[in-house]
Structure formats: C-alpha cells, structure tokens
Write a protein that holds these residues in place. Sequence first.
Motif, PDB file in Angstrom:
ATOM      1  N   PHE A   1       4.137  -2.181   4.503  1.00 21.96           N
ATOM      2  CA  PHE A   1       5.158  -1.146   4.560  1.00 21.96           C
ATOM      3  C   PHE A   1       4.968  -0.189   3.382  1.00 21.96           C
ATOM      4  N   VAL A   2       5.356   1.057   3.588  1.00 24.60           N
ATOM      5  CA  VAL A   2       5.331   2.056   2.528  1.00 24.60           C
ATOM      6  C   VAL A   2       6.749   2.586   2.356  1.00 24.60           C
ATOM      7  N   LEU A   3       7.295   2.488   1.136  1.00 27.30           N
ATOM      8  CA  LEU A   3       8.651   2.955   0.872  1.00 27.30           C
ATOM      9  C   LEU A   3       8.657   4.449   0.563  1.00 27.30           C
ATOM     10  N   GLU A   4       9.844   5.029   0.597  1.00 23.80           N
ATOM     11  CA  GLU A   4       9.967   6.457   0.306  1.00 23.80           C
ATOM     12  C   GLU A   4       9.576   6.790  -1.125  1.00 23.80           C
ATOM     13  N   ASN A   5       9.759   5.847  -2.036  1.00 20.19           N
ATOM     14  CA  ASN A   5       9.389   6.091  -3.436  1.00 20.19           C
ATOM     15  C   ASN A   5       7.894   5.904  -3.688  1.00 20.19           C
ATOM     16  N   GLY A   6       7.125   5.652  -2.643  1.00 20.69           N
ATOM     17  CA  GLY A   6       5.678   5.510  -2.774  1.00 20.69           C
ATOM     18  C   GLY A   6       5.181   4.095  -2.922  1.00 20.69           C
ATOM     19  N   LYS A   7       6.056   3.133  -3.096  1.00 23.13           N
ATOM     20  CA  LYS A   7       5.642   1.738  -3.262  1.00 23.13           C
ATOM     21  C   LYS A   7       5.049   1.210  -1.959  1.00 23.13           C
ATOM     22  N   ILE A   8       3.910   0.540  -2.065  1.00 24.16           N
ATOM     23  CA  ILE A   8       3.236  -0.039  -0.906  1.00 24.16           C
ATOM     24  C   ILE A   8       3.379  -1.559  -0.954  1.00 24.16           C
ATOM     25  N   ILE A   9       3.858  -2.127   0.114  1.00 26.53           N
ATOM     26  CA  ILE A   9       4.042  -3.572   0.207  1.00 26.53           C
ATOM     27  C   ILE A   9       3.069  -4.086   1.267  1.00 26.53           C
ATOM     28  N   ARG A  10       2.084  -4.849   0.840  1.00 30.33           N
ATOM     29  CA  ARG A  10       1.094  -5.400   1.763  1.00 30.33           C
ATOM     30  C   ARG A  10       1.287  -6.909   1.870  1.00 30.33           C
ATOM     31  N   VAL A  11       1.222  -7.397   3.092  1.00 30.90           N
ATOM     32  CA  VAL A  11       1.394  -8.829   3.325  1.00 30.90           C
ATOM     33  C   VAL A  11       0.299  -9.621   2.620  1.00 30.90           C
ATOM     34  N   SER A  12      -0.922  -9.104   2.632  1.00 27.62           N
ATOM     35  CA  SER A  12      -2.052  -9.830   2.045  1.00 27.62           C
ATOM     36  C   SER A  12      -1.911 -10.027   0.542  1.00 27.62           C
ATOM     37  N   LYS A  13      -1.214  -9.107  -0.129  1.00 28.12           N
ATOM     38  CA  LYS A  13      -1.123  -9.171  -1.590  1.00 28.12           C
ATOM     39  C   LYS A  13       0.208  -9.723  -2.087  1.00 28.12           C
ATOM     40  N   SER A  14       1.277  -9.542  -1.332  1.00 30.53           N
ATOM     41  CA  SER A  14       2.614  -9.855  -1.851  1.00 30.53           C
ATOM     42  C   SER A  14       3.235 -11.106  -1.262  1.00 30.53           C
ATOM     43  N   TRP A  15       2.649 -11.660  -0.209  1.00 34.36           N
ATOM     44  CA  TRP A  15       3.247 -12.863   0.378  1.00 34.36           C
ATOM     45  C   TRP A  15       2.971 -14.068  -0.501  1.00 34.36           C
TER      46      TRP A  15
END
Length: 366
Positions: A246-260
């Motif tokens: 997911f990509v938030l409006e503030n530019g933060k990127i949340i990737r399952v591969s890195k954050s799970w």
Amino acid sequence: MVSARHEVLIRARALQTRVKALWTLAIARAMRFVVRASINLSRAVFIGLVVLAVLHAYLSKRDATAPSIEIVRTHPLAPEAPELRHPSAAEPNSAPADPAAPSSQATDPKAAGPLPPALQKMPEWTETEIADAKAECTRLLDKVAVVTEPLPPAREGACGAPAPRELHSVGESKVKFQPPATLRCPMIAALNTWISDKLQPAAKKSFGSPIARVLAGSYSCRNRYGLARATISEHAYMNAIDISGFVLENGKIIRVSKSWTPPKEEATADAKKPDAAHNGRTKTVTVVAVRIAASKVGALEDGDKSKTKPDEAKKPEKDPTSEFLHVAHDEACDIFGTVLGPDANAAHRDHFHLDMKERKYRSICQ
C-alpha cells in the motif's frame, strides 16, 4: 619370315589391348566399389533415422508422463495453498484442493488436465450468463463509490468472465489500484468494503494518513502456481487479486515482503524463559562490598536486583506497520472466501491472496 618391324607392331598392339583390358577392369572394380559404398551408406543413414525416430518417441512419451512446470512468478513453489476453484478445472504453487486434502489429484483426478487453461476448449458465454453477470454488477456497484470500466465478455480457453470490469479506484477517497485490476464485480464490491470500511480507518489511526494506492496484480490465465497438473487458479476466473503493498497519501510505502512480522516471534521468545528455569540456569548476582557502609551495600544490591528482574525488562516495541498488515489480513478474512498471507506458505511470503471462491463449509484464512 616376319620382319623385325612387323614383330614390333604386333607386340605394341598386344600391349595396347592388354592395357585397355586392365583399364576397363579397373574402372569396373571402381564402379562396383562406389555402388557398394553407396548401398552401405544408405543402409547406415536409414538405420540412424529409425533409431532417432524410436528414441524421439520414447523421450516424448517419457516427458508426457512427467509433470511440467510453467514459471509464472518468482515465488517458490509450495506444497499447500488453498487457492483453487471451478468444477472444470490452486500463488501461487503440490496443488491441493484444500488444506485438509493432500493433493488435488487425490480428491479430483479429472480436475487437472494436461493442457494449459488457455488451450482448453470451453463454450462461449451464453447470453443468459452475460445478462446475469451484468445484472449482478448493477446490483453490487450501482450505489458504490468505485471507478470501473466495463469490459466485453472474456473467454480465453477455460479462463475469463462473462462481465469483467477494469477496476481503477475504490471509495470516496478514490484509492487507486496500480496497475488497474481486471476482476468480477463481487470481488470489486468486496475490495471496496475492505479498503473503505476497514483499512482506511486503520491507516489513519496508525499513520495519520489514509491509503492512496494499492499495489496489486489480478488476472492471469494459469493453473495454481503455474503447475501443469493443478486445478485452475481463481486468478484465471478474474475472481482473485494479489496485493503486495500500500502507498499512503504522505508517501509512506508499506510492503508485505518487508513489513510483515510473524506473530509467533514474541510467543517463542517468552516460551524460552521457563525452559531456562527448569534447567536450573537461573542467574544470581552477588555484590561484594569491601569497606563500604552497610547502607550503601543495601542500596547497591537493590539497584543491581532491579536491573536483573525479568518482569521489569522492557518489551520490544511493536511495529505499527506490521500491526497494520495483520489488521488488514484479519479483516479480510471476514469478507473474502480465501485469504492467504505470508504465514500460509512460502509462495505468499510477499503478498496477500484474496478471492471470492464460494466454499461449501468454511472459508480459508491463513
């Protein structure tokens, strides 16, 4: 009496005749050699062709019995993953029909054909099927804030859908899908509910910023995990989506591969503590005071003991990004028929698989 000259001529003619005879014999022998060599060469070529034909037939028959693998993605193949569907026909994917079943071939040997889904012959969508699918889209999406583009009926072998749509965004905030997803309308309605009602509040609470984009992949005419002898994937029916981040409006990127982060880590760490006590490996701290007042000794002991108390040790802070992904996964289980995440198997270590497969007894949430 014959003269000397006449005798010489007679001998010359005899020699000439003999030379001609020898030359004719040599030519005849050479011709016979060439003919024999040609015959032998032809026989060798014929035998070689026969051997090649027999060898080719043997290897073709052997390859036909061995399972072939089509590499569709870079995910490792996993022995279990309940991503499957369809009576005619499962990440990625070794292709069991359900977690409780060892293999799809054991439960339904006719389900997996040797031909890829795109090459299987299936009838075109009937007018009734198309009309029913369009009516379902109107019922599900007429009053929903989604941006979609209607597509013509799709039929690619055993794959496709009677009334697919290309999904561009969902929700009042127009959360975009990158790239646009080709899906059936029930999947689009479920994604709208999941993102608008569940994920957006969770993202605002955890990060103070809503979701702007979803990184995903959808339609793929293939069997589960790309295996030749597996049931057809829900992706082939435009009834599934793989979400990698997911990509938030503030530019933060949340990737399952890195954050799970697997939820088992904390429990495993806590479980190790009683084992140490049972093994008699408790640590004791002895404070030796030389020429120090008794009051100072007591203070030092209290200070050292407070540092060594396990109950007062600081617990590691939870990662809000991982917590958000776990919330997304758990909320999806109440909406979709199948939810597979990194804890399901290695093939889904970097994405969520969501589909709307109708199951007779229960949904899949892993």
